[in-house]
Design a protein around this motif. Structure first.
Motif, PDB file in Angstrom:
ATOM      1  N   VAL A   1       2.746  -4.100   6.209  1.00 41.22           N
ATOM      2  CA  VAL A   1       2.683  -4.318   7.552  1.00 41.22           C
ATOM      3  C   VAL A   1       3.984  -3.839   8.183  1.00 41.22           C
ATOM      4  N   PRO A   2       5.228  -4.485   7.513  1.00 41.03           N
ATOM      5  CA  PRO A   2       6.473  -4.263   8.210  1.00 41.03           C
ATOM      6  C   PRO A   2       6.849  -2.504   8.236  1.00 41.03           C
ATOM      7  N   TRP A   3       6.205  -1.609   7.684  1.00 40.45           N
ATOM      8  CA  TRP A   3       6.599  -0.214   7.549  1.00 40.45           C
ATOM      9  C   TRP A   3       5.518   0.389   8.213  1.00 40.45           C
ATOM     10  N   GLN A   4       4.501  -0.058   8.566  1.00 40.48           N
ATOM     11  CA  GLN A   4       3.433   0.633   9.136  1.00 40.48           C
ATOM     12  C   GLN A   4       4.025   1.216  10.730  1.00 40.48           C
ATOM     13  N   ARG A   5       3.691   2.395  11.323  1.00 45.38           N
ATOM     14  CA  ARG A   5       4.003   3.061  12.201  1.00 45.38           C
ATOM     15  C   ARG A   5       5.762   3.220  12.237  1.00 45.38           C
ATOM     16  N   SER A   6       5.994   3.657  11.189  1.00 38.08           N
ATOM     17  CA  SER A   6       7.562   4.095  10.937  1.00 38.08           C
ATOM     18  C   SER A   6       7.190   5.363  10.242  1.00 38.08           C
ATOM     19  N   TYR A   7       8.301   5.865   9.753  1.00 39.07           N
ATOM     20  CA  TYR A   7       8.421   7.038   9.064  1.00 39.07           C
ATOM     21  C   TYR A   7       7.661   7.160   7.821  1.00 39.07           C
ATOM     22  N   VAL A   8       7.387   5.828   7.096  1.00 42.42           N
ATOM     23  CA  VAL A   8       6.942   5.975   5.550  1.00 42.42           C
ATOM     24  C   VAL A   8       5.678   6.526   5.735  1.00 42.42           C
TER      25      VAL A   8
END
Length: 191
Positions: A102-109
Motif C-alpha cells: 500500500v505505501p508504494w501504490q500510485r507511485s513510480y513502482v
C-alpha cells in the motif's frame, strides 16, 4: 523458456523471487486491502507464504518468471509480479499476479515494473502480444493497466476460480508489438 534474470531501472529492480525475499515480501503484504481483488492472500502467515513460494511461485519455470519488486532507494521488497503463461508458439504471455504494498501504490513502482516486463517481453523474448487481466470490479487496477497504454478487450466471464470457491469475471487488456513502439517512449517519459 524464461531465463532467470534481474531487470532494473534507476528506481526499481525486478529480481527472480528467492527465499531471501520472503521476509520483506511478507511485511509488504500485511495490509488487508491488498487482498480484496487478488485470488488468494499468500501473505496471511509466514507458513502460507513459504508454501506459496514452493507450490506456486516455483511452478513451471518454463512458462512463468516470478519477480520480487525491489525499491532501489532502500533495497526493500515492496511486492511481486510475474510474466507468465508464456506461449512460445503464439509468441505471447501475460503480466499479472502483481501486488504492490500500500505505501508504494500510485507511485513510480508499478510504472517502472510494468515497463521493465514489457521491454523484456517485446525486445528480448520478441513476443507479439502481452495480456493483462484483473477483476472486473477492480477499477484501480483497470485504470493502472489502461494508463500503460493497454487496450481493453472485454470481460471474460467465470475466468478464474477464487479461493472462496466463486468465479471471477476478468477485465482483459492487451498490448501488441505494433503498439509497443508508441507506448515505450510514453512510459520512458514517466520513468
Amino acid at each position: 523458456m524464461f531465463e532467470k534474470r534481474s531487470l532494473s531501472s534507476q528506481k526499481v529492480a525486478l529480481q527472480p523471487l528467492t527465499q531471501q525475499h520472503l521476509a520483506d515480501l511478507f511485511e509488504a503484504g500485511q495490509d488487508p486491502k491488498l487482498w480484496r481483488w487478488i485470488l488468494t492472500n499468500y501473505c496471511k502467515t509466514p507458513e502460507i507464504l513459504n508454501d506459496w513460494f514452493w507450490q506456486t511461485a516455483q511452478f513451471d519455470a518454463q512458462q512463468q518468471l516470478v519477480m520480487a519488486i525491489v525499491n532501489q532507494a532502500d533495497n526493500q521488497v515492496v511486492g511481486t509480479t510475474r510474466l507468465f503463461r508464456l506461449d512460445t508458439f503464439n509468441r505471447s504471455a501475460e503480466i499479472g499476479h502483481t501486488f504492490i504494498g500500500v505505501p508504494w501504490q500510485r507511485s513510480y513502482v508499478n510504472t517502472h515494473s510494468k515497463y521493465l516486463l514489457l521491454k523484456y517481453a517485446f525486445e528480448t523474448l520478441n513476443l507479439v502480444r502481452v495480456t493483462f487481466c484483473t477483476h472486473e470490479n477492480n477499477q484501480q487496477s483497470r485504470n493502472a493497466i489502461a494508463r500503460l497504454g493497454a487496450r481493453f478487450e472485454g470481460i471474460h466471464f467465470k475466468d478464474r476460480l477464487l479461493a472462496d470457491g466463486n468465479f471471477r469475471n476478468s477485465a482483459r487488456f492487451s498490448i501488441i508489438d505494433e503498439q509497443w513502439s508508441e507506448i515505450k517512449p510514453k512510459l520512458e517519459e514517466w520513468l
